[in-house]
Design a protein around this motif. Sequence first.
Motif, PDB file in Angstrom:
ATOM      1  N   ALA A  20      66.314  11.416  17.821  1.00 59.57           N
ATOM      2  CA  ALA A  20      67.691  11.504  17.339  1.00 59.57           C
ATOM      3  C   ALA A  20      68.563  12.461  18.142  1.00 59.57           C
ATOM      4  CB  ALA A  20      67.690  11.878  15.852  1.00 59.57           C
ATOM      5  N   PRO A  21      68.696  12.253  19.452  1.00 61.46           N
ATOM      6  CA  PRO A  21      69.503  13.179  20.252  1.00 61.46           C
ATOM      7  C   PRO A  21      70.962  13.246  19.810  1.00 61.46           C
ATOM      8  CG  PRO A  21      68.906  11.251  21.551  1.00 61.46           C
ATOM      9  CD  PRO A  21      68.140  11.171  20.264  1.00 61.46           C
ATOM     10  N   GLY A  22      71.530  12.141  19.380  1.00 61.65           N
ATOM     11  CA  GLY A  22      72.917  12.153  18.906  1.00 61.65           C
ATOM     12  C   GLY A  22      73.081  13.003  17.663  1.00 61.65           C
ATOM     13  N   THR A  23      72.127  12.883  16.760  1.00 63.80           N
ATOM     14  CA  THR A  23      72.161  13.699  15.543  1.00 63.80           C
ATOM     15  C   THR A  23      71.986  15.169  15.889  1.00 63.80           C
ATOM     16  OG1 THR A  23      71.309  11.872  14.207  1.00 63.80           O
ATOM     17  CG2 THR A  23      71.060  14.100  13.301  1.00 63.80           C
ATOM     18  N   MET A  24      71.124  15.479  16.846  1.00 62.87           N
ATOM     19  CA  MET A  24      70.934  16.872  17.263  1.00 62.87           C
ATOM     20  C   MET A  24      72.226  17.426  17.875  1.00 62.87           C
ATOM     21  SD  MET A  24      67.966  17.764  16.372  1.00 62.87           S
ATOM     22  CE  MET A  24      67.781  16.588  15.058  1.00 62.87           C
ATOM     23  N   GLY A  25      72.919  16.601  18.656  1.00 60.61           N
ATOM     24  CA  GLY A  25      74.196  17.026  19.223  1.00 60.61           C
ATOM     25  C   GLY A  25      75.236  17.280  18.146  1.00 60.61           C
TER      26      GLY A  25
END
Length: 106
Positions: A20-25
């Motif tokens: 979930a890189p987008g969520t982490m961002g």
Amino acid sequence: MMGLTGWLATWFGCGLSPKAPGTMGSLAALPFAYGMVWAWGMPGLLIAIVIIIPLGIWACERYAQSSGDPDPGSAVIDEVAGQWIALVPAGLDPILFAVAFVSFRL
């Protein structure tokens, strides 16, 4: 080693998260937004949004070129900009911050 554009595009490495890189961002955008609103009020966040959008475009273009991927999933600065826009009506209310985060991610 990543240069400035890589660090910006991945929002200080958040986009390199294996899950979930987008969520982490988006999650990493929250304390920055809260700090800006706390220090400078809503005008500070609005100014940051106006700055982060062209800065993000610039960083992502260069990051994509250097990676050879026209749309790298690790480039999440757009998530930061979008999350900050979603936070505009929240003020400093932690509940509204949470609602804005969840709503943006959905």
